[in-house]
Design a protein around this motif. Structure first.
Motif, short mmCIF file in Angstrom:
data_model
loop_
_atom_site.label_atom_id
_atom_site.label_comp_id
_atom_site.label_asym_id
_atom_site.label_seq_id
_atom_site.Cartn_x
_atom_site.Cartn_y
_atom_site.Cartn_z
N ARG B 243 -28.68 46.11 12.89
CA ARG B 243 -29.79 45.69 13.74
C ARG B 243 -31.03 45.35 12.90
NH1 ARG B 243 -29.87 49.51 18.38
NH2 ARG B 243 -29.01 48.06 19.92
N ALA B 244 -31.27 46.15 11.85
CA ALA B 244 -32.44 45.88 11.00
C ALA B 244 -32.34 44.49 10.39
CB ALA B 244 -32.54 46.94 9.91
N LEU B 245 -31.12 44.07 10.07
CA LEU B 245 -30.94 42.79 9.41
C LEU B 245 -30.74 41.65 10.41
CD1 LEU B 245 -30.84 42.53 6.31
CD2 LEU B 245 -28.43 41.92 6.58
N GLY B 247 -31.20 41.86 13.95
CA GLY B 247 -32.00 41.91 15.18
C GLY B 247 -31.12 41.79 16.40
#
Lengths: 473, 473
Positions: B243-245, B247
């Motif tokens: 998710r951090a990468l 989204g």
């Protein structure tokens, strides 16, 4: 029990410090920020915890005293304002400002009702997350009020209304019992979804004291354009063109009539027209992405090129840099204030299906001009959701009082037209006091009957925010 | 009025052609697809229009006969199955299969209750749109059943449950009146949101006959990976890394225990392990984008590289080509069927907050092994929503009947553990018959009281799908 006995009762319940009874101290709770609504109260009580809220509600119920829950007092329909009797108690949530937790793994935030919307946005951002609800009053409106009115705003196109952002609630029921529905679950199908009753009920079914809200991955890039449009049909077509190319990166789509922009250009310091020519409509288009450097400017430019080719857009500027982005949003967000300089504003907040917007605007404008030739129509809003603020100013140079006297008649014109397109006469502002009676003419009787049944089920004596939402009997 | 009089009554109401009374004809309506539930009925009635549904409900109400609404009959909790008395009437929506309209500008589809989910997906796709609800039974479950159970599935992470996808409903109330709430509006704050009562009520508050549902821009690119994980904690960490990468391009995140995969490898033709080593857990990760050629494979590979670096992932394969994507999904979707070859399956469908998953799995597994040493735990599900299917098979070689006899006790183990993590004992399957009594032990009394109040308000004689959802008195 008379109004005079109420302070003593509440003093026993929550102590002197949580109580305001002097007129000066109560003032800001008894008039809204626009001075559009005012009321009187036996007392303003400011409980500091859910248990204290429950104690106040129980005490008032026992004494037969009506309770009016109040958040940031920024509502537009008088929903959190007591009546003029001086016998009601205002229950302000403004001391319940604790963010109980932020969880970036669960993507949830748990906040008390009195937390200001902007604080929730900031707490989410501090954990690398987004809380997407965004409205003009976000620096002063509160989560409890956002829930009670199912607030909308500019992020609905992608993220939904407040209802869609809610996972769990804590509510003090009208009989003073506490319902702990503060669940942080994305899926829960174990019976009727009770929290849905309280969202959008404007405090008539209980007092929301806290909520678990959804967070989203943070937005890391944005592109913003200001587009000149020949017509409302072009605005609807432009949504299609941009969406076909940009998919769900389209996260904002606001429109404004030229009249709206004219008022801002006239009254807002530093505002300037982006284009040499005058155009009948304008759109503010925003793309966003959770990735940094997502190439959004190029994508937006490609969308606009396509729009020019199809003669959907007449002119356009893609904002370069955050100052220009802010300037574009200031044009949009300055409309309401600018309109105040032109005399009384009659405000209407309606939705129709997006595809009906062009015919709706044409029919409504025509009917308004017939009702009052020269009327200045300040139409703007979140057209991506079919939501227009259909606001009216008097004909230039005419009398304020005469215009105000036509408020009811002009509202009928807007609402009748809305209704003929299967629309809603309150998109995001609720009913409060101002639309509680008129709704009876636009909602079918069966639906009103069910609403009244639910009200009776939860609040048999009718002491929880009486005189709001439900039409008078 | 006895059961024997019911066919004549319904024949008068909707005609012979809409009625089934012979046991052979009624058969498929009186047993579910798994043969897990069966019942008897005075008649099966198949109205062809909303007015006919209303006529049937009115006639049954007058006669004091209970009505059991039924869609695709694919539910897992017996919610659409009549009791064994033979006095109830099954009201099948299977003749109400009309898609009333698809609007790609409004991004809405209006479908009758009996339309099969896959038909809605296809009608949306034909207009370049996406209807995102997706579940194992999508080729036979119906929109009415999806609404009645607030269906979930694999798309919830990005698009929400069926409730979130619903804009408007048409409902025949328990007294036979038709509520037309078929609005196609994105914003409507004109009182209590009544449609929320009926979504997830499993037919106990009325018969949903049609709905306006949200569509989304079509997905034009996807990337899919199969990832080996050392632990449930690694699965939760992997969500964070991806998710951090990526989204909100992260649109699917399923996990499976090794036991689940083992069963598929043993029983599914052509299934093969992707890795040389055995790993305790696996994840199926899907990115998607509304743009074509969105570079998702590269993005997913970058996410996995980061996961290796942090020792969150032990091994991984990014699928190349649609055949491999299908093979990966077949591993995930084959679990339920494969488990049937290993004797009786005891199924549990629970949610806890995502961050609690690791501790929850550890505690629950330990308690289950203590209750029945050697028990085989087939845990899998939509971990991105905190939703696990905590299914159980008997110890290898042990007796079927002895295992079945422990069903209640083992369910208690799973539910007690779920409850201790503030979870839900029914994430997406509803309560139906199977969990209506057990829920009384996990839901607070105030919430049950409110549910009963709503039921009494809408259905005083209790003739609408009795014996479902609400615990016995």
């Amino acid at each position: 029990m008379t109004a005079a006995d109420v302070p003593a009762l509440l003093r026993e319940t929550v102590g002197e410090g949580a109580l305001i009874t002097d007129p000066a101290g109560m003032g800001s709770y008894l008039t809204d920020w626009r001075n559009a609504w005012s009321g009187a109260a036996a007392a303003v009580v400011r409980p500091g915890s859910t248990e204290e809220v429950a104690a106040v509600v129980r005490a008032c119920r026992t004494a037969g005293v009506a309770v009016v829950p109040q958040g940031g007092n920024t509502g537009l329909c008088g929903g959190s304002m007591p009546d003029s009797s001086g016998r009601q108690v205002v229950l302000s949530l403004d001391r319940m400002r604790r963010i109980r937790g932020v969880d970036p793994v669960d993507l949830t935030i748990t906040a008390e009702a009195g937390v200001v919307l902007r604080s929730v946005q900031q707490a989410a951002a501090a954990e690398g997350c987004l809380f997407p609800l965004s409205l003009g009053s976000e620096a002063s409106c509160t989560i409890g009020g956002n829930l009670a009115t199912n607030a909308g705003g500019t992020g609905v196109l992608r993220y939904g209304n407040m209802r869609d952002l809610t996972l769990g609630l804590e509510v003090v029921l009208p009989d003073g019992r506490i319902w702990n529905g503060l669940r942080a679950l994305r899926k829960d199908n174990t019976g009727y979804d009770l929290k849905q009753l309280f969202v959008g009920a404007e405090g008539t079914l209980g007092v929301i004291t806290a909520a678990v809200l959804k967070l989203f991955p943070a937005v890391r890039s944005r592109a913003t354009a200001w587009v000149a449009l020949p017509s409302p049909q072009a605005a609807v077509d432009l949504i299609g063109v941009v969406r076909a190319l940009c998919g769900d990166r389209l996260t904002g789509f606001e429109v404004m009539s030229r009249q709206s922009v004219d008022f801002v250009l006239r009254h807002q310091a530093g505002a300037r027209d982006l284009f040499a020519d005058v155009h009948p409509w304008y759109a503010l288009v925003e793309l966003s992405d959770t990735l940094p450097d997502a190439g959004l400017d190029g994508l937006l430019e490609a969308g606009l090129a396509e729009a020019f080719e199809r003669e959907v857009a007449a002119d356009a500027v893609v904002a370069s840099g955050s100052a220009q982005v802010a300037a574009l949003w200031a044009l949009r967000e300055g409309i309401s204030e600018a309109q105040n300089f032109e005399g009384p504003s009659l405000k209407h907040d309606v939705t129709v299906p997006v595809s009906s917007i062009p015919a709706f605007v044409e029919r409504t404008d025509r009917a308004l001009q017939a009702a009052l030739p020269g009327i200045r129509i300040v139409t703007y809003g979140h057209i991506g959701d079919g939501n227009l603020h259909y606001n009216l100013s008097k004909p230039a140079g005419s009398d304020d009082a005469a215009f105000r006297a036509m408020a009811g008649e002009l509202a009928r014109v807007v609402y009748d037209s809305t209704s003929s397109f299967d629309g809603s006469i309150s998109a995001e502002h609720g009913l409060g006091q101002s639309k509680r009676d008129v709704i009876a003419d636009y909602k079918d009787g069966l639906e009103l009957e069910l609403m009244r049944g639910i009200k009776r089920l939860l609040d048999p004596p009718g002491l929880m925010n009486p005189g709001k939402v439900l039409p008078s009997a």
